[in-house]
Design a protein around this motif. Structure first.
Motif, PDB file in Angstrom:
ATOM      1  N   ALA A 148      96.399   5.200 -31.655  1.00 31.18           N
ATOM      2  CA  ALA A 148      96.835   4.324 -32.748  1.00 31.18           C
ATOM      3  C   ALA A 148      95.734   4.213 -33.798  1.00 31.18           C
ATOM      4  O   ALA A 148      95.980   4.326 -35.004  1.00 31.18           O
ATOM      5  CB  ALA A 148      97.194   2.945 -32.197  1.00 31.18           C
ATOM      6  N   GLU A 149      94.506   4.041 -33.319  1.00 32.62           N
ATOM      7  CA  GLU A 149      93.362   3.905 -34.224  1.00 32.62           C
ATOM      8  C   GLU A 149      93.186   5.183 -35.059  1.00 32.62           C
ATOM      9  O   GLU A 149      93.056   5.128 -36.279  1.00 32.62           O
ATOM     10  CB  GLU A 149      92.137   3.679 -33.331  1.00 32.62           C
ATOM     11  CG  GLU A 149      90.903   3.185 -33.994  1.00 32.62           C
ATOM     12  CD  GLU A 149      89.814   3.094 -32.915  1.00 32.62           C
ATOM     13  OE1 GLU A 149      90.037   2.404 -31.891  1.00 32.62           O
ATOM     14  OE2 GLU A 149      88.777   3.752 -33.085  1.00 32.62           O
ATOM     15  N   ARG A 150      93.234   6.330 -34.387  1.00 32.96           N
ATOM     16  CA  ARG A 150      93.030   7.594 -35.111  1.00 32.96           C
ATOM     17  C   ARG A 150      94.174   7.862 -36.087  1.00 32.96           C
ATOM     18  O   ARG A 150      93.945   8.359 -37.191  1.00 32.96           O
ATOM     19  CB  ARG A 150      92.941   8.749 -34.114  1.00 32.96           C
ATOM     20  CG  ARG A 150      91.639   8.746 -33.342  1.00 32.96           C
ATOM     21  CD  ARG A 150      91.643   9.863 -32.326  1.00 32.96           C
ATOM     22  NE  ARG A 150      90.368   9.952 -31.623  1.00 32.96           N
ATOM     23  CZ  ARG A 150      90.169  10.743 -30.573  1.00 32.96           C
ATOM     24  NH1 ARG A 150      91.154  11.499 -30.115  1.00 32.96           N
ATOM     25  NH2 ARG A 150      88.989  10.778 -29.987  1.00 32.96           N
ATOM     26  N   MET A 151      95.385   7.537 -35.693  1.00 36.38           N
ATOM     27  CA  MET A 151      96.518   7.800 -36.587  1.00 36.38           C
ATOM     28  C   MET A 151      96.498   6.855 -37.778  1.00 36.38           C
ATOM     29  O   MET A 151      96.874   7.240 -38.881  1.00 36.38           O
ATOM     30  CB  MET A 151      97.836   7.694 -35.804  1.00 36.38           C
ATOM     31  CG  MET A 151      98.009   8.880 -34.858  1.00 36.38           C
ATOM     32  SD  MET A 151      99.335   8.669 -33.655  1.00 36.38           S
ATOM     33  CE  MET A 151     100.780   8.794 -34.695  1.00 36.38           C
ATOM     34  N   ARG A 152      96.022   5.621 -37.582  1.00 29.70           N
ATOM     35  CA  ARG A 152      95.900   4.691 -38.716  1.00 29.70           C
ATOM     36  C   ARG A 152      94.808   5.177 -39.661  1.00 29.70           C
ATOM     37  O   ARG A 152      94.979   5.190 -40.873  1.00 29.70           O
ATOM     38  CB  ARG A 152      95.568   3.277 -38.227  1.00 29.70           C
ATOM     39  CG  ARG A 152      96.724   2.531 -37.621  1.00 29.70           C
ATOM     40  CD  ARG A 152      96.441   1.041 -37.525  1.00 29.70           C
ATOM     41  NE  ARG A 152      95.225   0.724 -36.818  1.00 29.70           N
ATOM     42  CZ  ARG A 152      95.132   0.557 -35.487  1.00 29.70           C
ATOM     43  NH1 ARG A 152      96.200   0.696 -34.743  1.00 29.70           N
ATOM     44  NH2 ARG A 152      93.989   0.263 -34.913  1.00 29.70           N
ATOM     45  N   ASP A 153      93.685   5.632 -39.082  1.00 28.38           N
ATOM     46  CA  ASP A 153      92.558   6.078 -39.906  1.00 28.38           C
ATOM     47  C   ASP A 153      92.905   7.309 -40.733  1.00 28.38           C
ATOM     48  O   ASP A 153      92.396   7.503 -41.818  1.00 28.38           O
ATOM     49  CB  ASP A 153      91.353   6.416 -39.020  1.00 28.38           C
ATOM     50  CG  ASP A 153      90.727   5.142 -38.469  1.00 28.38           C
ATOM     51  OD1 ASP A 153      91.146   4.051 -38.901  1.00 28.38           O
ATOM     52  OD2 ASP A 153      89.834   5.244 -37.604  1.00 28.38           O
ATOM     53  N   HIS A 154      93.771   8.172 -40.156  1.00 22.22           N
ATOM     54  CA  HIS A 154      94.070   9.438 -40.846  1.00 22.22           C
ATOM     55  C   HIS A 154      95.465   9.466 -41.429  1.00 22.22           C
ATOM     56  O   HIS A 154      95.973  10.520 -41.772  1.00 22.22           O
ATOM     57  CB  HIS A 154      93.855  10.615 -39.885  1.00 22.22           C
ATOM     58  CG  HIS A 154      92.429  10.726 -39.459  1.00 22.22           C
ATOM     59  ND1 HIS A 154      91.987  10.295 -38.238  1.00 22.22           N
ATOM     60  CD2 HIS A 154      91.336  11.175 -40.124  1.00 22.22           C
ATOM     61  CE1 HIS A 154      90.670  10.482 -38.162  1.00 22.22           C
ATOM     62  NE2 HIS A 154      90.252  11.018 -39.282  1.00 22.22           N
ATOM     63  N   GLY A 155      96.060   8.251 -41.558  1.00 27.89           N
ATOM     64  CA  GLY A 155      97.360   8.129 -42.211  1.00 27.89           C
ATOM     65  C   GLY A 155      98.433   8.906 -41.513  1.00 27.89           C
ATOM     66  O   GLY A 155      99.371   9.365 -42.099  1.00 27.89           O
TER      67      GLY A 155
END
Ligand code: FES
Ligand code: FES
Length: 155
Positions: A148-155
């Motif tokens: 979730a964190e990585r997908m939020r950071d990379h849109g």
């Protein structure tokens, strides 16, 4: 009988008995990443995303969903080019035997598609239908948070 589906973005005709489950039709059609566990809707190993929603494919008749769009774990990413969720499962050490992993990954995908910033309770509820005999779940929950964190950071 035969039915046309869009599986992982590609049109595909599957042959199946009139009373076959979607799980049977997918596995007979070569989609062995969809795992067959309990066959009763309890373990989540057979989970796929069907027209945008997570389903246990052992509880759906193939004939009832002809024409549908189906996403399996292989449609998300490959070993060479994994989806961030798949990579997070590897990086968090959330895979042991790996049997539950395709279903876990699809449940995570379904959750994060609708709720990119879930609470721990929401993660627990989203993965409630997926059983793992190996990991004890702590690392699986870590993997979901990491994804979730990585997908939020990379849109
Ligand atoms: S095989 Fe479908 S839920 Fe277990
Ligand atoms: S990693 Fe083995 S069942 Fe989950």
């Amino acid at each position: 009988m035969e039915g046309r589906f869009v599986i992982n973005g590609i049109e595909k005709v599957l042959s199946f008995e009139p009373d076959a489950t979607l799980l049977q039709a997918l596995r007979d059609g070569g989609f062995s990443e969809v795992k067959r566990g309990c066959d009763t809707g309890e373990c989540g190993a057979c989970a796929v995303v069907l027209n945008g929603d997570l389903v246990t494919s052992c509880k759906v008749y193939a004939a009832s969903v002809v024409g549908s769009e189906i996403l399996t774990a292989k449609g998300l990413g490959t070993v060479q080019n994994p989806h961030p969720i798949q990579q997070a499962f590897v990086d968090a050490g959330a895979i042991q035997c790996g049997f539950c992993t395709p279903g876990m990954v699809m449940a995570t995908y379904a959750l994060l598609s609708k709720n990119p910033d879930p609470t721990d309770e929401e993660i627990r509820r989203a993965l409630d239908g997926n059983k793992c005999r190996c990991t004890g779940y702590v690392k699986i929950f870590d993997a979901v948070r990491l994804a979730a964190e990585r997908m939020r950071d990379h849109g």
